[in-house]
Enzyme design. Structure first.
Site, PDB file in Angstrom:
ATOM      1  N   LYS A  85       7.350 -36.904  22.274  1.00 32.41           N
ATOM      2  CA  LYS A  85       8.001 -38.079  22.885  1.00 32.41           C
ATOM      3  C   LYS A  85       7.270 -38.459  24.171  1.00 32.41           C
ATOM      4  CE  LYS A  85      12.159 -36.239  23.095  1.00 32.41           C
ATOM      5  NZ  LYS A  85      11.960 -35.001  22.332  1.00 32.41           N
ATOM      6  N   CYS A 169      27.707 -34.593  28.313  1.00 32.94           N
ATOM      7  CA  CYS A 169      26.629 -33.639  28.024  1.00 32.94           C
ATOM      8  C   CYS A 169      26.566 -32.452  28.968  1.00 32.94           C
ATOM      9  CB  CYS A 169      25.274 -34.334  27.938  1.00 32.94           C
ATOM     10  SG  CYS A 169      24.600 -34.898  29.478  1.00 32.94           S
ATOM     11  N   MET A 170      27.092 -32.529  30.187  1.00 31.87           N
ATOM     12  CA  MET A 170      26.937 -31.346  31.038  1.00 31.87           C
ATOM     13  C   MET A 170      28.083 -31.077  31.993  1.00 31.87           C
ATOM     14  SD  MET A 170      25.563 -32.986  34.050  1.00 31.87           S
ATOM     15  CE  MET A 170      27.159 -33.514  34.182  1.00 31.87           C
ATOM     16  N   MET A 344      23.773 -28.143  25.202  1.00 25.59           N
ATOM     17  CA  MET A 344      24.992 -28.750  24.642  1.00 25.59           C
ATOM     18  C   MET A 344      25.852 -27.783  23.839  1.00 25.59           C
ATOM     19  SD  MET A 344      24.693 -31.473  25.983  1.00 25.59           S
ATOM     20  CE  MET A 344      23.270 -31.812  26.973  1.00 25.59           C
ATOM     21  N   GLY A 381      20.213 -32.602  29.242  1.00 24.42           N
ATOM     22  CA  GLY A 381      19.559 -33.401  28.215  1.00 24.42           C
ATOM     23  C   GLY A 381      18.954 -34.681  28.751  1.00 24.42           C
ATOM     24  N   GLN A 382      19.491 -35.198  29.867  1.00 27.50           N
ATOM     25  CA  GLN A 382      19.028 -36.493  30.378  1.00 27.50           C
ATOM     26  C   GLN A 382      18.139 -36.288  31.612  1.00 27.50           C
ATOM     27  OE1 GLN A 382      21.940 -39.859  29.892  1.00 27.50           O
ATOM     28  NE2 GLN A 382      23.392 -38.204  30.117  1.00 27.50           N
TER      29      GLN A 382
END
Ligand code: SF4
Lengths: 800, 83
Positions: A85, A169-170, A344, A381-382
């Site tokens: 990516k 997510c967190m 996650m 994740g972000q």
């Protein structure tokens, strides 16, 4: 040198540097080979736009376009490497359907309007009903964007109705850190991965989700270092293939495994008594649960664990008793360094806070904490879930710097920094994500008191759980108005009433904060397409309209505009006028103001100019006597953290105010929904390496789209056989909340255990969140996307 | 034309590695750098980024190659080409 020759030379230099680093674990001697300026292509640094790993890339720009991407060999995070990516990140800017004009829904159709009209509409919605106006943001907001949004809502409108997608997510990692150490975010950092003898992955798959970090570990093995990798998982993944031990557990039973390890450490006396006596207290939960819990003695802790014998844990989890003993043996060895990683799998859990507490607890109990390589580390994740959400405090109860709206002394500190009259900040937290969207999807006369949501940099129409209930009803309810700032026509944008076209990544100045407390900065390198504009500008322009309408909250206590941006001479610059926005560096001024908050909880940030020079710095960043700024790698450890002064380990934000961390006991309990006769399979959702989140960027990069073009349902071969389903066949996956059709993939990239299926969520067309469950953790309010009950059936053939 | 910088990691067995190296030498799309232990930096030139992807997959499938890491990619021509 012609352009082709230049590119060849640059590429070979970058590859040679990376090869040296991979082979020797350190940079090559001699001059750096990061691409040099060239008459044709101009290079500058930026963090990758995608995941929370926070790799740095070198961005090559020619004729106002990003034309090349190279890994940044100066970056400590990725040491000259990128994942699939990352090296395509530049193409994320150039999908053919970028949003380039504001659009308003009229008679069911989105039609172009001017920015003036669009911003007037947003301001009017906030002006007419501030209590019903909310911002739903993101861990992809830059730090200044999140800061501006937070200040607009918490100081300007004084409603606290703001929450970000990072709730999904967190937030269980946040509550785990707060309840254990009294302050958020990991103590360790990625350097632990270079030193650990054992890395345990608790329900995560870094080979796909944090590939550059995973390569960093695996590369150590290829250099002959001994690193034991243990995969605790519910399905065989790419990560499993690299691990010496892959231990399959039944969904939700991770709490029993953690208790089983603690039980053996205590019963065998292999826990680190000196560490525990010096630095820890014991805690149990209360009803209702709180982050502080209730004190318990070591003896009571021991009795609570007594039930979790290896055999009992095997019966609950499916992990062999011998493997529970093996894990306890490892934790019982002081001479090993052990790092736990999770993401996650532990956070998207209705017992998310509890399992986070338990994993921290094992590390504390066994003394595997504070030495390089000994760390319990949650990954995000972000790209800026830590920077913009946790540090800027954009959660509904948060204020910048780890402060919260519920504490009077915290509100006072924030009011002082923002120069607000006393009492301006509301003490009542806003709605957490699930509640916010539930209220937006409920008629006003039935308690649906949120009537406008301004969504920025996220795609809730696909990423919320149970979208049939939380998102879709709002789209036909009168009076509900959805505003979306985004770069592409996402599912959310296409369902909106008003769409604002945004600039993305290197089309604007920005700052992110990655998983290891590293704050990163970049400059605008190319112009956004058409009329697309920065999100910070959009927020400031709306704020100015509210100021002009006389909303008192938009004035500080001296009557000045809340977002006063000045030039070098001190005069106010009208940055709400787009033509003037880049006259000054707005990011820098917002960051310098935000930085004042960072001292309250020892999360000190350096001046903006330091981040311009660095590939990110890990907080606390503390000024040295010689005027330089020093980052901190190992928090709470005297050998590195300047605030740990009293002992080798000092938890200086301790919940119990005695510099000790808390070791919690939480019992195993079954999940809220389990497979039954009607819905006999577990469903787990997640990501794949090629795509990021709901795929709105990566599905527009042809190379990534072709590599993984469509979502699928991963099924165990035996389950498929029992149902008579063949590989590639289209099936219906259905829960009590919704259903979708998907092709089946058997023995594909990963193999779920018998009785479970997996579906990735990157494909907007195949929305698995019609099926998932919105049940959430009682403290973090984070929903569980990893387990709900479904059935799978063959799609009936259409009659001819 | 797309120019990519790659690092090849060879398998540990010397025979497999030299077999793979010989295959790489034969490939006109590749410019080989100086090996560092079992790593080889190379530059690949392909018609576009998509054929670059295909090439990486081809390289990964050569016996003796354990891994291929992409370090840099230039896609200017992809962008400059027809929309
Ligand atoms: S690991 Fe994450 S941050 Fe690094 S290149 Fe890949 S997507 Fe980007």
């Amino acid at each position: 040198m012609d352009r082709r020759e230049f590119l060849r030379t640059s590429a070979l230099a970058a590859a040679s540097a990376a090869a040296y680093r991979m082979a020797h674990g350190q940079p090559a001697p001699g001059p750096r080979t990061t691409p040099a300026p060239n008459g044709d292509v101009r290079w500058d640094k930026a963090p990758c736009r995608f995941c929370g790993t926070g790799c740095h890339v070198q961005v090559g720009v020619r004729n106002d376009k990003v034309v090349a991407i190279a890994a940044d060999e100066k970056a400590e995070v990725n040491k000259g490497l990128l994942c699939v990516k990352g090296y395509h990140v530049g193409l994320a800017l150039y999908g053919k359907d970028r949003l380039t004009r504001p659009l308003l829904r009229r008679n069911g159709k989105l039609e172009p309007i001017s920015w003036e009209e669009a911003l007037d509409i947003v301001a009017k919605r906030a002006f007419d009903n501030p209590a019903g106006f909310a911002i739903y943001g993101s861990g992809q907001w830059t730090i200044p964007e999140g800061y501006a949004a937070n200040k607009l809502i918490k100081a300007g409108l004084a409603t606290n109705q703001i929450d970000p997608n990072a709730r999904l997510c967190m937030s269980s990692a946040v509550t785990g850190f707060l309840s254990t150490y009294g302050v958020d975010e990991p103590a360790g950092c990625y350097d632990d991965l270079d030193k650990a003898d054992v890395v345990i992955m608790w329900g995560n798959n870094p080979a796909e989700m944090h590939p550059v970090l995973f390569s960093r570990i695996v590369d150590r093995r290829s250099r002959g270092e001994k690193v034991t990798l243990i995969d605790l998982t519910t399905r065989r993944t790419r990560t499993s293939g690299f691990c010496q031990h892959t231990l399959f557990f039944k969904p939700n039973s991770d709490l029993a495994i953690a208790n089983g390890i603690a039980h053996l450490l205590v019963e065998r006396g292999t826990f680190d008594k000196a560490f525990v006596d010096a630095y820890c207290n014991f805690r149990q939960r209360t009803e209702p649960p709180t982050l502080d819990g209730q004190a318990m003695t070591f003896e009571a802790y021991r009795r609570a664990l007594a039930d979790y014998t290896p055999e009992k844990v095997e019966a609950i989890s499916g992990v062999a008793a011998a493997d529970i003993r093996m894990l306890a043996d490892l934790f019982g060895k002081r001479d090993l360094r052990i790092t736990s990683l999770w993401c996650m799998g532990m956070n998207q859990h209705t017992r998310g806070t509890a399992i986070n507490d338990l994993v921290h607890g094992i590390h504390l109990l066994s003394g595997h904490f504070g030495r390089p390589g000994d760390a319990p580390t949650s990954l995000t994740g972000q790209p800026s879930a830590c920077g913009t959400v946790r540090e800027v405090g954009t959660l509904a109860h948060g204020l910048p710097g780890g402060l919260v709206v519920t504490k009077p002394e915290h509100r006072k500190e924030a009011e002082a920094v923002w120069n607000l009259p006393a009492g301006r900040i509301n003490a009542k937290p806003g709605y957490h994500t699930v509640e916010l969207w539930k209220r937006f999807s409920t008629p006003k006369d039935k308690g649906g008191d949120i009537d406008t949501i301004w969504v920025m940099v996220t795609n809730p129409a696909r990423s919320l759980p149970n979208i049939n209930q939380l998102f879709e009803p709002s789209r036909s309810l009168p009076g509900k108005f959805l505003i979306v700032s985004d770069v592409y026509p996402t599912a959310t944008a296409m369902a909106a009433d008003l769409v604002l076209p945004s600039a993305m990544w290197v089309e604007k100045n920005g700052m992110f904060g990655n998983s290891e407390r590293r704050t990163q900065q970049w400059f605008r390198m190319v112009r956004p397409p058409g009329e697309a504009r920065d999100d910070t500008w959009q927020l400031l322009a709306v704020a100015r309209r509210l100021f002009d309408r006389g909303v008192p909250g938009l004035k500080d206590k001296d009557g000045q505009f809340l977002f006063r941006i000045r030039d070098a001479a001190g005069a106010e610059v009208p940055v709400w006028d787009w033509k003037r926005y880049y006259d000054v560096n707005v990011d820098e001024q917002l960051f310098e103001e935000y930085r004042k908050f960072s001292r309250f909880k020892h999360k000190d940030l350096a001046p903006y100019s330091e981040y311009v020079k660095a590939r990110g710095l890990r907080w606390p960043v503390v000024e040295q006597p010689d005027g330089t700024w020093r980052e901190t790698r190992f928090r709470f450890a005297r050998h590195d953290d300047p605030y740990a002064k009293k002992a080798d380990i000092q938890f200086y934000h301790s919940v119990t105010k005695d510099d000790r961390a808390l070791i919690w006991f939480h019992p195993y309990e079954p999940p809220p929904e389990s497979p039954d006769r009607d819905y006999p399979l577990w469903l787990c959702t997640g990501r794949v390496i090629e795509h990021w989140h709901t795929g709105t960027m990566t599905m527009r990069i042809p190379q990534l789209q072709r590599a993984m073009p469509e979502s699928y349902l991963e099924m165990n071969r035996e389950d498929a056989k029992a149902l008579g389903i063949a590989d590639g066949e289209v099936v219906i996956v259905e829960s009590r909340r919704g259903k979708i059709e998907l092709p089946v993939w058997i023995d594909g990239r990963a193999q779920p255990a018998r009785g479970s299926v997996f579906v990735p969520f990157f494909d907007e067309r195949l929305a698995i969140n019609r099926v998932t469950l919105e049940a959430h953790d009682p403290l973090s309010k984070q929903p569980d996307y990893k387990k709900c009950a479904v059935r799978v059936r063959k799609k009936e053939r259409q009659p001819r | 034309m797309t120019v990519s910088g790659l690092v090849i990691t060879f398998m540990d067995t010397p025979e497999a590695a030299s077999f793979a190296l010989a295959r790489l030498h034969e490939d006109a799309r590749l410019l080989l750098g100086e090996p560092v232990a079992n790593r080889l930096p190379i530059v690949a030139e392909t018609a576009d980024a998509t054929s670059g992807e295909t090439l990486v997959r081809e390289l990964e499938s050569i016996a003796g190659i354990a891994r291929v890491d992409v370090i840099s990619i230039d896609f200017a021509e992809d962008l400059d080409g027809p929309a």
